[in-house]
Write an enzyme that holds these catalytic residues in place. Structure first.
Site, PDB file in Angstrom:
ATOM      1  N   ASP A  47      -6.106  -7.093  10.781  1.00 14.53           N
ATOM      2  CA  ASP A  47      -7.466  -6.517  10.715  1.00 14.53           C
ATOM      3  C   ASP A  47      -8.589  -7.568  10.742  1.00 14.53           C
ATOM      4  OD1 ASP A  47      -6.760  -7.289   8.168  1.00 14.53           O
ATOM      5  OD2 ASP A  47      -7.478  -5.481   7.171  1.00 14.53           O
TER       6      ASP A  47
ATOM      7  N   LYS B 192       0.791  -1.239   0.000  1.00 16.55           N
ATOM      8  CA  LYS B 192       0.000   0.000   0.000  1.00 16.55           C
ATOM      9  C   LYS B 192       0.822   1.288   0.000  1.00 16.55           C
ATOM     10  CE  LYS B 192      -2.409  -2.016   3.420  1.00 16.55           C
ATOM     11  NZ  LYS B 192      -3.439  -2.343   4.411  1.00 16.55           N
TER      12      LYS B 192
END
Ligand code: ADP
Ligand code: MG
Length: 503
Positions: free
Chosen positions: A202, A167
């Site tokens: 997550d 990312k």
């Protein structure tokens, strides 16, 4: 054929489209084969490293049930912002929360890792000094859970080495280093009384948070940019873990981060279309994340774009005209599919608007059949994604035997824009889940959006770490851990900008 019955397409065009649709069809027998393969891959991944599914042990050994109490910090790195949260678990399936967001500049993302971790510590410091946090008892550290949405090689609840950045992050001198230690060192250099207690993925945060609010949870699953899931496994089945990694008694269970995006990289069980193959070939990671490439938000729009271009090239769509935007790699976002399928009107005004305004297709070249074809393409791609998603859920129900010998609800906590917003995605998932696990189990399966997995979930991870620590030391947990740090009632939220955030 799905949704093309009312068009004036000629038989040759219909036949052409039908052949495409058939490529996207996954029948019940194939779905079952996929579930069976999942179960085999679970077992292989739990026994050995380097298998088809990573099956990452997370060192989280308990799920919350909503009675937990205490105040914890959560730090979330990997989304758009760095987020610092203070979470107070009230013990009645309620929480109070405060948070601030801090911008992570490109300079920080690409500079020295030590600067990035210093910035994280500064942000925690800024948060603690600017929000209304009563100081803790003198010798009492606040426990912190870090949601770190990058791949790590975890060796304890509070230890994990960064494998690689994703990312757009590429800070130097981080890969191979323990991210929790780097954060702790940065906090210690500033004499901030915060203890880095839990490193949380997550999906694990999603599972923990949903368990707190629902009283239990069989699976935490993400259907957003990517897709992944985490569940609770019997510890005895996690045979690849060195038992020496545990002090004292071995846990009964352990949360496993499946990393299921990698399912079927070997291309054995998911039927593939030429549109999938093109996407994969042109991707930055060919032959990896095979399941994710059929399911998640990052890719669905691209598969549809590939179909539309193929139809343009065959003069079946838009009178054979494309546009710069439609010709652009990843130029058709999954969110547009969602908006296209939300338009239920006959004439498809929103569809036309999207095609002209967002995709730059000339209005003159869009006929009524084209509107129907675009809708059809979105539907077959998203429909297959929903079906394939059900296989992972069914596999977890089988793997954990959670439906056997009880009539309880089976709670699945989910997160991500795809499942939250895509019309019919959950219905499609449920429909094929029903064929895989039977109607009565499907009915008992409650799919709910998990609340703030990366904030509340990380706080619950920190609490789990504190509990484990106290158990090892023979200190009773008591009630209301860290309750010195009272919060005002209600959820407050502040948004910090780089100039106000700690430098
Ligand atoms: P992340 O997974 O990065 O935390 P999200 O859960 O918001 O973030 O997922 C983002 C992905 O979801 C993007 O690929 C985007 O194309 C897609 N997306 C965004 N909005 C929608 C929507 N309304 N319907 C379906 N997909 C969407
Ligand atoms: Mg997310």
């Amino acid at each position: 054929m799905t949704s093309l019955a009312n068009t004036s397409l000629n038989p040759a065009a219909l036949d052409f489209l039908e052949r495409i649709e058939r490529q996207f069809h996954v029948d019940d027998a194939q779905l079952q084969i996929i579930v069976d393969q999942f179960l085999k891959d679970f077992e292989a991944g739990l026994n050995k490293n380097g298998q088809a599914l990573p099956m990452v042990p997370t060192y989280v050994t308990h799920l919350p049930d909503g009675t937990e109490k205490g105040t914890f910090l959560a730090l979330d790195l990997g989304g758009t912002n760095l987020r610092v949260c203070q979470v107070t678990l009230l013990g009645n399936q309620q929480v109070e929360m405060k948070q601030s967001k801090y911008r992570v500049s490109d300079a920080l993302k690409t500079g020295e890792a030590v600067d990035l971790f210093n910035y994280m510590a500064d942000s925690v410091d800024h948060f603690l000094t600017t929000t209304d946090v009563a100081p803790g008892a003198e010798d009492e550290d606040l426990y912190l859970g870090l949601t770190f949405s990058f791949p790590v090689d975890q060796t304890a609840i509070n230890k994990g080495k960064l494998i690689h950045w994703t990312k757009g992050f590429m800070a130097t001198n981080a890969i191979g280093h323990d991210v929790m230690q780097m954060l702790q060192d940065a906090l210690d250099r500033r004499h901030i009384h915060v203890k880095c207690a839990a490193l949380i993925n997550d999906t694990v945060g999603c599972l923990l948070s949903h368990a707190y609010f629902s009283g239990g949870c069989i699976l935490g699953a993400i259907f957003g940019t990517g897709t992944n899931g985490a569940y609770v496994e019997d510890f005895t089945k996690v045979t690849k873990l060195p038992k020496g990694a545990f002090e004292g008694t071995l846990p009964k269970s352990m949360v496993i981060n499946i990393e299921w995006g990698a399912f079927d990289n070997a291309r054995k069980v998911i039927p593939r279309t030429i549109f999938d193959n093109k996407l994969d070939r042109e991707s930055i990671n060919p032959r990896f994340q095979a399941y994710e490439k059929c399911i998640s938000g990052m890719y669905l729009g691209e598969i549809v774009r590939n179909i539309l271009l193929y139809l343009v090239d065959n003069s079946i769509l838009f009178s054979g005209y494309s546009s710069k935007q439609l010709n652009t790699h990843y130029g058709f976002d999954t969110e547009l599919m969602s908006n296209i399928e939300s338009d239920k009107s006959d004439e498809g005004r929103t569809v036309r608007e999207i095609l002209t305004e967002k995709m730059g297709i000339d209005d003159q070249s869009i006929g009524p059949n084209d509107i129907a074809i675009v809708r059809w393409a979105c539907k077959i791609v998203a429909g297959r994604a929903a079906k394939l998603s059900s296989c992972a859920v069914a596999a977890i129900i089988h793997e954990t035997h959670c439906a056997e010998g009880n009539e309880d609800f089976l709670d699945v906590g989910v997160d991500g824009s795809l499942i939250a917003f895509y019309p019919g995605f959950e219905d499609g998932l449920r429909e094929s889940l029903r064929t895989l696990v039977g109607e009565s189990i499907e009915k008992r399966t409650r799919i709910g959006l998990a609340k703030d997995g990366s904030g509340i979930g990380a706080a619950l991870g920190a609490l789990g770490a504190l509990k484990a620590e106290r158990a090892r030391a023979g200190v009773p947990m008591g009630d209301g851990v860290g309750l010195n740090h009272h919060l005002p009632k209600g959820l407050a939220m502040t948004e910090m900008h780089p100039e106000t955030a700690a430098a």
